[in-house]
Design an enzyme around this catalytic site. Structure first.
Site, PDB file in Angstrom:
ATOM      1  CG  ASP A 196      -2.151  -0.836   1.006  1.00 55.98           C
ATOM      2  OD1 ASP A 196      -2.238  -1.393  -0.051  1.00 55.98           O
ATOM      3  OD2 ASP A 196      -3.226  -0.892   1.629  1.00 55.98           O
TER       4      ASP A 196
ATOM      5  CG  ASP B 104      -4.952   3.889  -4.499  1.00 57.92           C
ATOM      6  OD1 ASP B 104      -4.950   4.724  -5.594  1.00 57.92           O
ATOM      7  OD2 ASP B 104      -5.362   2.779  -4.590  1.00 57.92           O
TER       8      ASP B 104
ATOM      9  CG  ASN C  14      -5.723  -3.613   0.257  1.00 52.90           C
ATOM     10  OD1 ASN C  14      -4.574  -3.188   0.769  1.00 52.90           O
ATOM     11  ND2 ASN C  14      -6.862  -3.157   0.535  1.00 52.90           N
ATOM     12  CG  HIS C  15      -4.758   0.658  -1.491  1.00 48.83           C
ATOM     13  ND1 HIS C  15      -5.661   1.647  -2.225  1.00 48.83           N
ATOM     14  CD2 HIS C  15      -5.097   0.199  -0.515  1.00 48.83           C
ATOM     15  CE1 HIS C  15      -6.841   1.878  -1.339  1.00 48.83           C
ATOM     16  NE2 HIS C  15      -6.336   1.099  -0.340  1.00 48.83           N
TER      17      HIS C  15
ATOM     18  NE  ARG D 182      -9.832  -4.053   5.666  1.00 48.98           N
ATOM     19  CZ  ARG D 182      -8.984  -2.819   5.629  1.00 48.98           C
ATOM     20  NH1 ARG D 182      -8.992  -1.902   4.747  1.00 48.98           N
ATOM     21  NH2 ARG D 182      -7.956  -2.495   6.649  1.00 48.98           N
TER      22      ARG D 182
HETATM   23 MN   LIG Z   1      -4.291  -2.223   2.842  1.00 50.13          MN
END
Ligand SMILES: [Mn+2]
Length: 505
Positions: A119, A122, A151-152, A255
């Site tokens: 991450d 973003d 996850n980004h 999430r």
């Molecule tokens: Mn994350």
């Protein structure tokens, strides 16, 4: 160092130091785009210091250089295994989220090795600077700097948050595409000193042994379910360590995808794999870190969360932290944010951003100019004009025109409120009760449409102006296509309680 026997350690340290830096007058942008010869010279590795000082002044790289860095780094990353084996004497950093100027704080000190938990892009306005500089460091010192995937680091999140737009504003579609290809090559986890599992988010019900992580090809977009999704998306259960009854996993409602793992899930996993603890990022922490329950009072904590983006989103009064591990001891180093250049929301330029203000003010000016008399005066003027001669007739014509103009402006005002024009509203940042209501309403509609279309397991919380109500949209990722869940003021509610652990990142 067992992470990659093929790693080109002979490439490290061969830095050309004879090239002259482009002159930057007192930190101002030189407006020169660094080229491949500027940075690589006759070497096959770039000079990260040139890149850093250039990016510090908001200067950019030539596209061919950006693409070269992305390509060279991804070649090195591709050769690394899914799970890195790293030594002790290392600094571990959590989410950076485009905060390039705070990343430099982390890199200024620290251990001989660095591990970033993912991450890096973003949210913040300097994601591409973070990536280009970290990749330059990786190419130059491949056995000193290590990067994991978050996850980004994926197409579906960078598209919905800020990184794609940032790449298009600062560089091009080609640079964005090259970033996505490079992100696909990032390793997924690391084991430090055969003791700690480092991973972006956490455990998966499908993850039983460390070997399971090496059994599949990671070179793809982050999956929307399964182990690859879980290790980049999961979170500890809110009651971690205080569970009333033992259980392993529950659905991750915050999430909208993946799982929450319990203390028991972590304990079982650590025992099965003969490990001491898990170090992960993924959740913002007010202190920059969170230490979870240990097996015994004097043992290592089974779980540590790190978050390395201070003053998160420019509005949360959060600290950041990194973890130093050396000589069997864990040290948490906290740090605060440093000043950084300001970007308008969504990387909008100043003229476009101010356009709605101008429209509003010009409309008001026209209205004031044309409102030369009241309705009563207009009526009186009508009657008077009927009794007078040709000279008076011209006054009558003018008042009629004025009245028509006023009706037109009034109608325009109503129409504008009734018919949401997307372009107008996305630019409509100025704050007033009616505009806030309008903006929020439209923003929800747009987000749901987007979420439905791609059935993404993401929540969108970014890019709203700070003075507007925070709107938090999360769509369900399950295959049944459940309706998106819309939740208002989630993050702000938590921050007002001094608890921001739940804020998505
Ligand atoms: Mn994350």
């Amino acid at each position: 160092m067992g992470e990659n026997p093929n790693m080109t350690s002979n490439r490290a340290l061969r830095i050309t130091d004879t090239l002259a830096l482009p002159t930057n007058e007192k930190g101002r942008p030189s407006r020169k785009r660094l080229t491949i010869p500027d940075v690589y010279g006759n070497s096959d590795v770039p000079n990260p210091e040139y890149i850093k000082s250039h990016l510090l002044t908001e200067d950019r790289l030539d596209e061919t250089l950006a693409l070269r860095l992305l390509h060279d780094a991804s070649e090195i990353l591709r050769a690394e295994p899914n799970v890195l084996t790293l030594p002790s004497n290392i600094t571990v950093a959590g989410d950076i989220h485009g905060q390039f100027y705070d990343l430099l704080t982390i890199l200024r000190t620290g251990r001989p090795h660095f591990l970033f938990l993912g991450d890096n892009v973003d949210r913040g306005s300097f994601g591409i600077e973070c990536i280009l500089y970290l990749f330059a460091l990786k190419i130059s010192f491949p056995t000193k700097y290590f990067l994991l995937r978050g996850n980004h680091e994926s197409r579906h999140l960078t598209k919905h948050f800020t990184f794609k737009r940032e790449c298009l504003v600062k560089y091009s579609q080609s640079v964005y595409d090259a970033c996505m290809v490079a992100f696909d090559t990032l390793p997924l986890a690391a084991i430090i000193n055969q003791q700690f599992l480092c991973i972006h988010a956490g455990l998966s019900p499908e993850l039983r042994t460390i070997d399971d992580l090496n059994k599949f090809s990671r070179f793809k977009e982050v999956s929307k379910a399964g182990m690859m999704c879980d290790i980049l998306w999961s979170d500890p259960v809110p009651e971690f360590g205080q569970e009333v009854a033992p259980y392993l996993y529950s659905h991750n409602r915050i999430r909208g995808c993946s799982y929450n793992y319990s203390y028991y899930a972590v304990e079982e996993f650590l025992e099965r794999n003969n490990l001491l603890g898990i170090i992960r990022g993924h959740e913002v922490q007010s202190a920059g870190f969170k230490v979870y329950k240990g097996k015994q009072a004097d043992s290592y904590p089974v779980l540590i969360s790190l978050f390395s983006a201070p003053h998160y989103l420019g509005k949360f009064n959060t600290k950041a932290a990194v973890l130093d591990y050396a000589n069997g001891k864990i040290h948490i180093r906290q740090f605060s944010s440093v000043e950084h250049p300001f970007w308008l929301p969504n990387f909008t330029d100043a003229f476009t951003w101010s356009y709605p203000y101008m429209v509003k003010k010009v409309r008001e000016i026209i209205l004031v100019i044309l409102s030369i008399c009241t309705e009563e005066e207009l009526d009186k003027s009508d009657r008077a004009s009927q009794r007078r001669g040709m000279m008076e007739q011209s006054k009558h014509v003018f008042t009629l025109k004025a009245r028509t103009m006023k009706r037109f402006v009034d109608r325009w005002k109503k129409t504008e409120q009734q018919l949401p024009c997307k372009d107008f509203l996305t630019l409509n940042y100025y704050s007033s009760p009616e505009n806030n209501a309008l903006f929020n309403k439209i923003n929800i509609i747009n987000d749901v449409e987007i979420s439905d279309k791609i059935q993404s397991p993401l929540g969108k919380t970014a890019s709203l102006p700070f003075d507007l109500q925070h709107v938090d949209i999360r769509s369900s990722s399950n295959a049944q296509g459940a309706a998106p869940v819309i939740r208002l003021s989630h993050s702000l509610a938590h921050i007002s309680n001094g608890d921001i652990n739940d804020v998505e990142d």
